[in-house]
Scaffold this motif. Structure first.
Motif, PDB file in Angstrom:
ATOM      1  N   ASP A   1      49.040  28.666  33.887  1.00  0.00           N
ATOM      2  CA  ASP A   1      47.731  29.170  34.317  1.00  0.00           C
ATOM      3  C   ASP A   1      47.239  30.067  33.187  1.00  0.00           C
ATOM      4  N   TYR A   2      46.362  29.511  32.344  1.00  0.00           N
ATOM      5  CA  TYR A   2      46.030  30.148  31.070  1.00  0.00           C
ATOM      6  C   TYR A   2      45.092  31.347  31.228  1.00  0.00           C
ATOM      7  N   CYS A   3      44.223  31.313  32.203  1.00  0.00           N
ATOM      8  CA  CYS A   3      43.309  32.431  32.490  1.00  0.00           C
ATOM      9  C   CYS A   3      43.600  32.899  33.906  1.00  0.00           C
ATOM     10  N   ALA A   4      44.786  33.426  34.119  1.00  0.00           N
ATOM     11  CA  ALA A   4      45.310  33.589  35.472  1.00  0.00           C
ATOM     12  C   ALA A   4      44.618  34.669  36.281  1.00  0.00           C
ATOM     13  N   GLY A   5      44.044  35.686  35.625  1.00  0.00           N
ATOM     14  CA  GLY A   5      43.443  36.771  36.386  1.00  0.00           C
ATOM     15  C   GLY A   5      44.473  37.408  37.295  1.00  0.00           C
ATOM     16  N   GLY A   6      44.138  37.517  38.590  1.00  0.00           N
ATOM     17  CA  GLY A   6      45.074  38.094  39.546  1.00  0.00           C
ATOM     18  C   GLY A   6      46.183  37.151  39.957  1.00  0.00           C
ATOM     19  N   GLY A   7      46.069  35.877  39.606  1.00  0.00           N
ATOM     20  CA  GLY A   7      47.143  34.930  39.866  1.00  0.00           C
ATOM     21  C   GLY A   7      47.015  34.154  41.158  1.00  0.00           C
ATOM     22  N   GLY A   8      45.832  34.159  41.780  1.00  0.00           N
ATOM     23  CA  GLY A   8      45.668  33.455  43.043  1.00  0.00           C
ATOM     24  C   GLY A   8      45.948  31.966  42.943  1.00  0.00           C
ATOM     25  N   LYS A   9      45.441  31.317  41.897  1.00  0.00           N
ATOM     26  CA  LYS A   9      45.685  29.879  41.751  1.00  0.00           C
ATOM     27  C   LYS A   9      47.118  29.606  41.297  1.00  0.00           C
ATOM     28  N   THR A  10      47.707  30.515  40.539  1.00  0.00           N
ATOM     29  CA  THR A  10      49.117  30.370  40.184  1.00  0.00           C
ATOM     30  C   THR A  10      49.962  30.273  41.445  1.00  0.00           C
TER      31      THR A  10
ATOM     32  N   LEU B   1      50.930  20.749  32.477  1.00  0.00           N
ATOM     33  CA  LEU B   1      49.614  21.031  33.062  1.00  0.00           C
ATOM     34  C   LEU B   1      49.174  22.409  32.608  1.00  0.00           C
ATOM     35  N   VAL B   2      47.996  22.482  32.007  1.00  0.00           N
ATOM     36  CA  VAL B   2      47.402  23.759  31.628  1.00  0.00           C
ATOM     37  C   VAL B   2      46.098  23.909  32.401  1.00  0.00           C
ATOM     38  N   LEU B   3      46.044  24.918  33.259  1.00  0.00           N
ATOM     39  CA  LEU B   3      44.831  25.212  34.021  1.00  0.00           C
ATOM     40  C   LEU B   3      44.070  26.338  33.344  1.00  0.00           C
ATOM     41  N   CYS B   4      42.803  26.079  33.047  1.00  0.00           N
ATOM     42  CA  CYS B   4      41.901  27.104  32.511  1.00  0.00           C
ATOM     43  C   CYS B   4      40.851  27.404  33.564  1.00  0.00           C
ATOM     44  N   ASP B   5      41.105  28.390  34.394  1.00  0.00           N
ATOM     45  CA  ASP B   5      40.100  28.874  35.346  1.00  0.00           C
ATOM     46  C   ASP B   5      39.281  29.913  34.590  1.00  0.00           C
ATOM     47  N   ALA B   6      38.299  29.426  33.843  1.00  0.00           N
ATOM     48  CA  ALA B   6      37.687  30.202  32.764  1.00  0.00           C
ATOM     49  C   ALA B   6      36.756  31.301  33.275  1.00  0.00           C
ATOM     50  N   PRO B   7      36.638  32.396  32.515  1.00  0.00           N
ATOM     51  CA  PRO B   7      35.608  33.396  32.820  1.00  0.00           C
ATOM     52  C   PRO B   7      34.238  32.721  32.854  1.00  0.00           C
ATOM     53  N   CYS B   8      33.420  33.085  33.827  1.00  0.00           N
ATOM     54  CA  CYS B   8      32.142  32.400  33.979  1.00  0.00           C
ATOM     55  C   CYS B   8      31.126  33.326  34.644  1.00  0.00           C
ATOM     56  N   SER B   9      29.952  32.794  34.888  1.00  0.00           N
ATOM     57  CA  SER B   9      28.885  33.567  35.523  1.00  0.00           C
ATOM     58  C   SER B   9      29.221  33.954  36.955  1.00  0.00           C
ATOM     59  N   GLY B  10      30.147  33.224  37.585  1.00  0.00           N
ATOM     60  CA  GLY B  10      30.445  33.468  38.991  1.00  0.00           C
ATOM     61  C   GLY B  10      29.361  32.986  39.922  1.00  0.00           C
ATOM     62  N   SER B  11      28.466  32.135  39.420  1.00  0.00           N
ATOM     63  CA  SER B  11      27.291  31.749  40.209  1.00  0.00           C
ATOM     64  C   SER B  11      27.640  30.961  41.465  1.00  0.00           C
ATOM     65  N   GLY B  12      28.845  30.415  41.535  1.00  0.00           N
ATOM     66  CA  GLY B  12      29.264  29.741  42.758  1.00  0.00           C
ATOM     67  C   GLY B  12      29.754  30.691  43.826  1.00  0.00           C
ATOM     68  N   SER B  13      30.008  31.942  43.456  1.00  0.00           N
ATOM     69  CA  SER B  13      30.561  32.913  44.408  1.00  0.00           C
ATOM     70  C   SER B  13      29.729  34.190  44.471  1.00  0.00           C
ATOM     71  N   TRP B  14      28.443  34.083  44.179  1.00  0.00           N
ATOM     72  CA  TRP B  14      27.590  35.278  44.176  1.00  0.00           C
ATOM     73  C   TRP B  14      27.420  35.896  45.555  1.00  0.00           C
ATOM     74  N   ARG B  15      27.651  35.150  46.609  1.00  0.00           N
ATOM     75  CA  ARG B  15      27.541  35.775  47.929  1.00  0.00           C
ATOM     76  C   ARG B  15      28.682  36.762  48.149  1.00  0.00           C
TER      77      ARG B  15
END
Length: 397
Positions: free
Chosen positions: A224-233, A282-296
């Motif tokens: 998990d290359y952009c793991a953040g808090g690790g939720g998807k890991t 398997l390399v997952l890139c949950d990349a930094p983004c605008s977050g526009s899908g989760s703005w609510r």
């Protein structure tokens, strides 16, 4: 506190937010200054504030002013409540509306009706076509509270039973076979035994669906290359008996992952920032983004995003994809995901990658729109292969 007093508190907090203070900071500051407020008062005020942030432009149009007071007038009008009931000047409620305020306000038009910045509306429409309005309107309402059953420790029915015993009622939903929609008791989740013993994790339904779509098998080496808090890991580790590695350029984001992994009953190896070597299946890139899908969930981001920041994000995503491609083993998979709805961060980003790397091909493409079971997400899976590879394309939500 009376309902009117809660409205006045929201007015004060929103004025601080409009002056540039982060919403969470403004809420925390108000709560510290207002020890008299009970938990129900704080929850109601928080709901008012975030409802207004999600709907900033439409509420300002209805309320006649881009101020905390104007936003709250707009909220009351949008909810078809008699304004004088809450703006009475009694019991710490806001002062009654003036004649000018009574006459002000109009139905929102154009980008304001969609609660989007003007500069973003054409990008939004180009990205989503006939789905643009529905996706924008979905971001104006609260997100569902979703849980993921940890298959390493339980199954869906056992998780539901455990939660129900603690006053948390849930139901399965179609978006993922590990997903539970919380119907009652959402505020009890974090202190529940089911959560603290790792039977369930808080995770959006579409985020779970992204993991479901990944080609995970036992024995793989998964990064998990952009793991953040690790939720998807952790979600991946719940689905396969594999070797999991987590990396993030900001190592502080990974701080809680070892404890979360231990609670979930899985093992995750943390890799140092900027020093990842080896080949992964398997390399997952949950990349930094605008977050526009989760703005609510994080509506501040919608109003703080600029055209320049969006360009910076797309350049960062490009670099991440190029770096991650070098970490994929022969016959391995590079998976790129964002919680964005914008084509420049999604389809266009993948098209540009394939143009730079002609030895790669896309084998899977899926979009999720924000809805009652999850946020907006994007997933593309890539392999080094010939152009005859089968491509699976899907648009959900």
């Amino acid at each position: 506190m009376t309902p009117g007093a809660r409205i006045q508190a929201a007015v004060e907090i929103l004025d601080r937010w409009l002056d540039g203070e982060a919403a969470e900071k403004a809420l925390t500051g108000w709560a510290r200054r207002s020890r008299f407020a009970g938990s129900k008062d704080r929850a109601a005020i928080r709901d008012h504030v975030f409802d207004a942030i999600r709907c900033k432009r439409s509420y300002a149009a209805l309320g006649g002013a881009m101020t905390g007071r104007g936003l709250m007038i707009g909220l009351v009008r949008a909810q078809e409540i008699e304004v004088s009931e809450l703006f009475s000047g009694q019991g710490h409620a806001p002062e009654p509306l003036s004649d000018a305020e009574m006459a002000a306000g109009e139905a929102p038009q154009g980008a304001a009706a969609l609660d989007l910045p003007d500069w973003l509306e054409p990008i939004w429409r180009d990205s989503l076509d006939e789905r643009a309005e529905a996706a924008a309107l979905a971001q104006r309402s609260r997100a569902p509270v979703m849980l993921r059953a940890n298959l390493r420790k339980t199954d869906l029915d056992q998780a539901r039973t455990a939660l129900s015993g603690e006053g948390i009622e849930t139901r399965p939903v179609e978006i993922s076979d590990t997903a539970l929609l919380v119907e009652t008791g959402a505020r009890k989740v974090a202190l529940s035994q089911a959560f603290q013993t790792g039977l369930v994790e808080l995770q959006d339904g579409a985020s779970q669906a992204v993991v479901d779509a990944l080609p995970l098998t036992d024995g793989m080496r998964v990064l998990d290359y952009c793991a953040g808090g690790g939720g998807k890991t952790l979600a991946m580790a719940g689905r396969a008996d594999a070797r999991f590695y987590a990396h993030d350029v900001n190592e502080g984001r990974l701080r809680d992952l070892p404890d979360r992994a231990a609670r979930a009953g899985v093992e995750v190896t943390l890799l140092p920032a900027g020093d990842v070597q080896g080949d992964f299946d398997l390399v997952l890139c949950d990349a930094p983004c605008s977050g526009s899908g989760s703005w609510r969930r994080a509506p501040d981001g919608k109003w703080r995003l600029s055209a320049g920041q969006l360009q910076h994000l797309t350049e960062l995503q490009r670099d991440i994809l190029d770096q991650a491609a070098g970490l994929v083993a022969a016959n391995g998979v590079l998976a790129y995901a964002t919680c964005s709805l914008l084509a420049d961060e999604n389809d266009n980003q993948i098209a540009a990658f394939l143009a730079r790397h002609p030895g790669w091909t896309e084998t899977q493409l899926q979009h999720w729109l924000p809805g009652p079971q999850g946020d907006g997400f994007f997933l593309s899976c890539l392999i080094r292969a010939d152009s005859d590879a089968t491509i699976d394309r899907n648009f959900s939500g």
